[in-house]
Scaffold this motif. Structure first.
Motif, mmCIF file in Angstrom:
data_model
loop_
_atom_site.group_PDB
_atom_site.id
_atom_site.type_symbol
_atom_site.label_atom_id
_atom_site.label_comp_id
_atom_site.label_asym_id
_atom_site.label_seq_id
_atom_site.Cartn_x
_atom_site.Cartn_y
_atom_site.Cartn_z
ATOM 1 N N ALA A 1 39.285 38.183 -11.781
ATOM 2 C CA ALA A 1 39.280 37.268 -10.638
ATOM 3 C C ALA A 1 38.229 37.679 -9.605
ATOM 4 O O ALA A 1 37.572 36.829 -9.006
ATOM 5 N N GLN A 2 38.039 38.977 -9.407
ATOM 6 C CA GLN A 2 37.024 39.434 -8.453
ATOM 7 C C GLN A 2 35.620 39.148 -8.983
ATOM 8 O O GLN A 2 34.740 38.750 -8.224
ATOM 9 N N ILE A 3 35.430 39.338 -10.273
ATOM 10 C CA ILE A 3 34.121 39.029 -10.872
ATOM 11 C C ILE A 3 33.781 37.558 -10.657
ATOM 12 O O ILE A 3 32.656 37.207 -10.297
ATOM 13 N N LYS A 4 34.756 36.690 -10.860
ATOM 14 C CA LYS A 4 34.547 35.235 -10.749
ATOM 15 C C LYS A 4 34.726 34.715 -9.324
ATOM 16 O O LYS A 4 34.591 33.520 -9.078
ATOM 17 N N LYS A 5 35.045 35.620 -8.367
ATOM 18 C CA LYS A 5 35.276 35.242 -6.959
ATOM 19 C C LYS A 5 36.381 34.194 -6.855
ATOM 20 O O LYS A 5 36.266 33.193 -6.162
ATOM 21 N N ARG A 6 37.502 34.450 -7.530
ATOM 22 C CA ARG A 6 38.603 33.497 -7.573
ATOM 23 C C ARG A 6 39.854 33.983 -6.848
ATOM 24 O O ARG A 6 40.894 33.347 -6.939
ATOM 25 N N HIS A 7 39.769 35.119 -6.136
ATOM 26 C CA HIS A 7 40.929 35.569 -5.381
ATOM 27 C C HIS A 7 41.180 34.615 -4.224
ATOM 28 O O HIS A 7 40.248 34.060 -3.639
ATOM 29 N N VAL A 8 42.424 34.449 -3.887
ATOM 30 C CA VAL A 8 42.793 33.578 -2.775
ATOM 31 C C VAL A 8 42.396 34.256 -1.475
ATOM 32 O O VAL A 8 42.652 35.444 -1.279
ATOM 33 N N SER A 9 41.767 33.513 -0.606
ATOM 34 C CA SER A 9 41.452 34.045 0.716
ATOM 35 C C SER A 9 41.705 32.955 1.751
ATOM 36 O O SER A 9 41.409 31.789 1.522
ATOM 37 N N ILE A 10 42.264 33.364 2.848
ATOM 38 C CA ILE A 10 42.564 32.439 3.927
ATOM 39 C C ILE A 10 41.540 32.711 5.022
ATOM 40 O O ILE A 10 41.562 33.766 5.637
ATOM 41 N N THR A 11 40.665 31.778 5.213
ATOM 42 C CA THR A 11 39.542 31.998 6.122
ATOM 43 C C THR A 11 39.619 31.116 7.363
ATOM 44 O O THR A 11 38.611 30.905 8.022
ATOM 45 N N THR A 12 40.787 30.643 7.677
ATOM 46 C CA THR A 12 40.946 29.729 8.809
ATOM 47 C C THR A 12 40.368 30.307 10.095
ATOM 48 O O THR A 12 39.619 29.635 10.800
ATOM 49 N N LEU A 13 40.685 31.549 10.402
ATOM 50 C CA LEU A 13 40.185 32.163 11.637
ATOM 51 C C LEU A 13 38.744 32.629 11.489
ATOM 52 O O LEU A 13 37.923 32.421 12.390
ATOM 53 N N VAL A 14 38.442 33.263 10.367
ATOM 54 C CA VAL A 14 37.102 33.829 10.171
ATOM 55 C C VAL A 14 36.036 32.734 10.164
ATOM 56 O O VAL A 14 34.944 32.922 10.698
ATOM 57 N N ASP A 15 36.356 31.578 9.603
ATOM 58 C CA ASP A 15 35.386 30.475 9.546
ATOM 59 C C ASP A 15 35.000 29.967 10.935
ATOM 60 O O ASP A 15 33.946 29.372 11.111
ATOM 61 N N ARG A 16 35.822 30.218 11.921
ATOM 62 C CA ARG A 16 35.537 29.752 13.287
ATOM 63 C C ARG A 16 34.675 30.738 14.080
ATOM 64 O O ARG A 16 34.218 30.426 15.169
ATOM 65 N N LEU A 17 34.479 31.920 13.520
ATOM 66 C CA LEU A 17 33.671 32.933 14.201
ATOM 67 C C LEU A 17 32.186 32.703 13.939
ATOM 68 O O LEU A 17 31.811 32.038 12.970
ATOM 69 N N PRO A 18 31.336 33.278 14.777
ATOM 70 C CA PRO A 18 29.889 33.199 14.518
ATOM 71 C C PRO A 18 29.558 33.874 13.183
ATOM 72 O O PRO A 18 30.278 34.765 12.725
ATOM 73 N N ARG A 19 28.470 33.465 12.579
ATOM 74 C CA ARG A 19 28.078 33.961 11.251
ATOM 75 C C ARG A 19 27.962 35.489 11.239
ATOM 76 O O ARG A 19 28.366 36.133 10.278
ATOM 77 N N LYS A 20 27.422 36.076 12.297
ATOM 78 C CA LYS A 20 27.272 37.531 12.345
ATOM 79 C C LYS A 20 28.643 38.220 12.294
ATOM 80 O O LYS A 20 28.822 39.202 11.584
ATOM 81 N N GLN B 1 31.343 36.976 10.971
ATOM 82 C CA GLN B 1 31.861 36.757 9.622
ATOM 83 C C GLN B 1 31.316 37.809 8.661
ATOM 84 O O GLN B 1 32.056 38.347 7.829
ATOM 85 N N LEU B 2 30.028 38.102 8.770
ATOM 86 C CA LEU B 2 29.410 39.107 7.900
ATOM 87 C C LEU B 2 29.996 40.492 8.150
ATOM 88 O O LEU B 2 30.256 41.246 7.214
ATOM 89 N N VAL B 3 30.209 40.822 9.422
ATOM 90 C CA VAL B 3 30.784 42.129 9.764
ATOM 91 C C VAL B 3 32.184 42.248 9.170
ATOM 92 O O VAL B 3 32.513 43.249 8.517
ATOM 93 N N ILE B 4 33.009 41.250 9.369
ATOM 94 C CA ILE B 4 34.375 41.273 8.836
ATOM 95 C C ILE B 4 34.345 41.361 7.314
ATOM 96 O O ILE B 4 35.086 42.145 6.701
ATOM 97 N N ASN B 5 33.490 40.579 6.694
ATOM 98 C CA ASN B 5 33.371 40.585 5.234
ATOM 99 C C ASN B 5 32.989 41.971 4.728
ATOM 100 O O ASN B 5 33.582 42.490 3.772
ATOM 101 N N ASN B 6 32.013 42.587 5.365
ATOM 102 C CA ASN B 6 31.561 43.905 4.920
ATOM 103 C C ASN B 6 32.578 45.007 5.219
ATOM 104 O O ASN B 6 32.722 45.948 4.446
ATOM 105 N N VAL B 7 33.292 44.902 6.319
ATOM 106 C CA VAL B 7 34.279 45.920 6.688
ATOM 107 C C VAL B 7 35.500 45.867 5.769
ATOM 108 O O VAL B 7 36.092 46.899 5.472
ATOM 109 N N THR B 8 35.877 44.689 5.302
ATOM 110 C CA THR B 8 37.068 44.578 4.454
ATOM 111 C C THR B 8 36.861 45.159 3.060
ATOM 112 O O THR B 8 37.839 45.460 2.372
ATOM 113 N N PHE B 9 35.639 45.325 2.635
ATOM 114 C CA PHE B 9 35.390 45.915 1.319
ATOM 115 C C PHE B 9 35.853 47.366 1.252
ATOM 116 O O PHE B 9 36.426 47.798 0.256
#
Length: 141
Positions: A44-63, A65-73
């Protein structure tokens, strides 16, 4: 998944119609479920098919979003690396001690190896995603 349905159905029919349930049904279901889940998480990770809820993150500025994305790894990589390592350690212990399932006496160590393979693939994919993910907003200074 279909095999599990057939096993459960056969067990229910045997139990309620013939008063003779299938011995080891729960163990077989657990083994099948373990294989499906832990091979599935890496895939699922290879195919990027894990469920993610991005309701709040999608409302943030792109920068942001990138920080949150990179920190969660990082926490995910650490947690699943520990699971992989401990699964392999436990598999070796179970192999040496000859630990097996209760009713069918199936050795348990191969199933811990399946768990380790699935989480190992997940770790490698998370690491790859982190290395090759965008680190900054294009055009931003």
């Amino acid at each position: 998944g279909l095999i599990m349905v057939l096993i459960v159905t056969a067990n229910v029919v045997g139990r309620y119609l013939f008063r003779r349930p299938l011995i080891g049904t729960v163990e077989v279901e657990e083994f099948i479920l373990l294989v499906l889940v832990f091979f599935g998480i890496g895939y699922a990770q290879i195919k990027k098919r894990h469920v993610s809820i991005t309701t709040l993150v999608d409302r943030l500025p792109r920068k942001a979003q990138l920080v949150i994305n990179n920190v969660t790894f990082l926490p995910s990589l650490i947690a699943f690396s520990l699971i992989t390592w401990q699964s392999l350690a436990m598999a070796e212990t179970y192999r040496i001690k000859g630990v097996s399932s209760l009713f069918l006496e199936v050795p348990l160590w191969p199933f811990l190896c399946v768990l380790a393979i699935g989480t190992g693939v997940l770790c490698l994919t998370l690491l790859n995603d982190f290395i090759f993910s965008p680190k900054e907003v294009p055009g931003a200074r």
